[in-house]
Design an enzyme around this catalytic site. Sequence first.
Site, PDB file in Angstrom:
ATOM      1  CB  CYS A  77       6.408  52.393  24.056  1.00  0.00           C
ATOM      2  SG  CYS A  77       8.140  52.529  23.600  1.00  0.00           S
ATOM      3  CD  GLU A 101      11.135  46.193  21.913  1.00  0.00           C
ATOM      4  OE1 GLU A 101      10.764  46.952  22.825  1.00  0.00           O
ATOM      5  OE2 GLU A 101      12.155  45.487  22.002  1.00  0.00           O
ATOM      6  CD  GLU A 106      12.965  46.792  18.201  1.00  0.00           C
ATOM      7  OE1 GLU A 106      12.705  47.914  18.632  1.00  0.00           O
ATOM      8  OE2 GLU A 106      12.446  46.296  17.175  1.00  0.00           O
ATOM      9  CG  ASN A 158       5.405  55.434  18.931  1.00  0.00           C
ATOM     10  OD1 ASN A 158       5.671  54.522  18.138  1.00  0.00           O
ATOM     11  ND2 ASN A 158       5.756  55.383  20.192  1.00  0.00           N
TER      12      ASN A 158
HETATM   13  P1  NAD Z   1      -1.134  48.801  17.044  1.00  0.00           P
HETATM   14  O1  NAD Z   1      -0.944  47.553  17.821  1.00  0.00           O
HETATM   15  O2  NAD Z   1      -2.511  49.297  16.842  1.00  0.00           O
HETATM   16  O3  NAD Z   1      -0.516  48.654  15.580  1.00  0.00           O
HETATM   17  C1  NAD Z   1       0.845  48.307  15.376  1.00  0.00           C
HETATM   18  C2  NAD Z   1       1.012  47.692  14.013  1.00  0.00           C
HETATM   19  O4  NAD Z   1       0.347  46.433  13.970  1.00  0.00           O
HETATM   20  C3  NAD Z   1       0.438  48.509  12.854  1.00  0.00           C
HETATM   21  O5  NAD Z   1       1.342  48.439  11.773  1.00  0.00           O
HETATM   22  C4  NAD Z   1      -0.851  47.765  12.530  1.00  0.00           C
HETATM   23  O6  NAD Z   1      -1.255  47.909  11.199  1.00  0.00           O
HETATM   24  C5  NAD Z   1      -0.438  46.335  12.801  1.00  0.00           C
HETATM   25  N1  NAD Z   1      -1.530  45.395  13.082  1.00  0.00           N
HETATM   26  C6  NAD Z   1      -2.772  45.638  13.536  1.00  0.00           C
HETATM   27  N2  NAD Z   1      -3.452  44.482  13.687  1.00  0.00           N
HETATM   28  C7  NAD Z   1      -2.611  43.479  13.328  1.00  0.00           C
HETATM   29  C8  NAD Z   1      -2.714  42.063  13.279  1.00  0.00           C
HETATM   30  N3  NAD Z   1      -3.829  41.427  13.641  1.00  0.00           N
HETATM   31  N4  NAD Z   1      -1.647  41.350  12.876  1.00  0.00           N
HETATM   32  C9  NAD Z   1      -0.493  41.963  12.526  1.00  0.00           C
HETATM   33  N5  NAD Z   1      -0.337  43.305  12.545  1.00  0.00           N
HETATM   34  C10 NAD Z   1      -1.384  44.060  12.949  1.00  0.00           C
HETATM   35  O7  NAD Z   1      -0.211  49.896  17.757  1.00  0.00           O
HETATM   36  P2  NAD Z   1      -0.124  51.440  17.415  1.00  0.00           P
HETATM   37  O8  NAD Z   1      -1.398  52.079  17.861  1.00  0.00           O
HETATM   38  O9  NAD Z   1       0.341  51.626  16.022  1.00  0.00           O
HETATM   39  O10 NAD Z   1       1.075  51.919  18.359  1.00  0.00           O
HETATM   40  C11 NAD Z   1       0.918  52.296  19.693  1.00  0.00           C
HETATM   41  C12 NAD Z   1       1.357  51.173  20.611  1.00  0.00           C
HETATM   42  O11 NAD Z   1       2.691  50.781  20.310  1.00  0.00           O
HETATM   43  C13 NAD Z   1       1.369  51.567  22.064  1.00  0.00           C
HETATM   44  O12 NAD Z   1       0.823  50.543  22.844  1.00  0.00           O
HETATM   45  C14 NAD Z   1       2.862  51.703  22.379  1.00  0.00           C
HETATM   46  O13 NAD Z   1       3.180  51.517  23.715  1.00  0.00           O
HETATM   47  C15 NAD Z   1       3.454  50.658  21.498  1.00  0.00           C
HETATM   48  N6  NAD Z   1       4.869  50.934  21.237  1.00  0.00           N
HETATM   49  C16 NAD Z   1       5.829  50.152  21.839  1.00  0.00           C
HETATM   50  C17 NAD Z   1       7.170  50.413  21.621  1.00  0.00           C
HETATM   51  C18 NAD Z   1       8.241  49.587  22.287  1.00  0.00           C
HETATM   52  O14 NAD Z   1       9.378  49.649  21.845  1.00  0.00           O
HETATM   53  N7  NAD Z   1       7.953  48.824  23.309  1.00  0.00           N
HETATM   54  C19 NAD Z   1       7.553  51.450  20.773  1.00  0.00           C
HETATM   55  C20 NAD Z   1       6.558  52.207  20.175  1.00  0.00           C
HETATM   56  C21 NAD Z   1       5.222  51.942  20.406  1.00  0.00           C
END
Ligand code: NAD
Length: 486
Positions: free
Chosen positions: A281, A247, A460, A150
Amino acid sequence: MTQCYRNYIHGKFVDNTTGETFEVINPATGEVVYEVQVADETVQQAAIESARKGFAQWSAMMPVERSRILYKAVALLREQNDELARLESIDTGKPIQETIAVDIVTGADAIEFFAGLAASIEGNQQDLGGDFYYTRREPLGICAGIGAWNYPIQIACWKAAPALACGNSMIFKPSEETPMGAMQLAQVFTRAGMPDGVFNVVHGDGRVGAWLAEHEAIAKVSFTGEVGTGKKVMAAASNTLKDVTMELGGKSPLIVFQDADIEEAVSAAMLGNFYSQGEVCTNCTRVFVHEAVFDAFMQQLLERTQNNIIAGDPLHPDTNLGALISAKHRDLVLDYIEQGKQEGATLAYGGSAIQPHSAPGGYFVEPTIFTDCSDDMTIVKQEIFGPVMSVLRFSDEQEVIQRANNTSYGLAAGLMTRDVRRAHRVVHQLQAGICWVNSYGASPAEMPVGGYKLSGIGRENGIETLKHFTQLKAVYLGMNKLESPF
Ligand code: NAD
């Protein structure tokens, strides 16, 4: 022929050996814009070797030298702001009016903030009656960053900035849906004079992420993504007792009290639900409105949503609602909307996929507002990550605090009131890592961000984060003759 990008290792793009690639789609058109090579075993090994060398050189440099290079990177990012914003909008589907003003700017701000702190990392010393000890804050080693889709370049900057300022090297894996920003950042670092291997970028899906989380040479993993993925990353990291920063997701409340400025309250609710087409998020997807101002709030909310939202080609400067990241994600958001209707919420606005004239192939969903929601509905409980707002009524301060906290998430919260005592009284009871009063969503580099409960671990940004990218060494100096019973 679409262009094929490669992994960025030791200051340059390198080929993998398997030839495996994946496609990246522009969410606003549905078309493949480029391909990317997956980091296979050869690339992975090279990334680790390179990061070892990068760490050795970088951690031995004077902190002010590291600062200088980071400041240079900040200047380059700002010079390239508009071009980087365009690339970010193509990867994410976000309006260019946002990426120009926020995504690169806030990434550069974090690097600037930590560049300024690099030379101020210090230990202390204490006298022990002749003997004494002192402490050193040392870097951890090779850190891994794993990003969500995002805010791709901002996330890469927010992870790289403290990690590198503290003298670590970093291997960063961007989301496979938005790999461009991290590659651009890596090239900026190289042009700024950063030694090779200090910031490497590896590409791929969860398998490459899992490899990073497990690898014994990696000291820490800083992860941004969903709660479920975060749990997997933490479990994998536990094998080598890696430090983790998590995060994760949220289902944050915004509380509009009866004395709130209604115009500002509506602004907060719209910013916290429709900015970045709801893919933020910290979004306040549960909007609690006091019954005394409920009708006034709703009237203005519906009016402004109808009149002021322009969905369309994200590259057009007037567009303020972009496309969701993928067809799959759009369908997921539409499923949630359907569940909201079935569970008895009233659909007050929107609720459908749209095909704007300027971007007919994109994955757009209307800004959507539900009323008559109850706390146990799926749309009120689960993170949707789309432009879907649930509005709930409340009548009593203690009641709303209890309801706001009644979630396993705890990323953020907001409240709108003119009563300063109420503001602090309520904030002190909210279970959330970030609380906004008469504001929503701002996240300056100076302010630590992170979640309570399932929304995360660690922080962060902010000075606090230096602790999360260093380890403390205590050094005891024996100044007197060493006594021994042996
Ligand atoms: P996601 O968890 O699907 O993927 C995040 C990352 O993890 C990607 O790079 C993905 O390739 C990787 N990944 C997937 N499986 C993995 C594994 N088993 N081991 C290690 N890495 C793995 O999340 P998304 O769909 O890309 O992002 C949306 C989510 O992120 C939402 O839940 C949102 O709330 C959260 N988010 C949180 C923050 C924050 O600062 N708290 C900021 C932005 C987004």
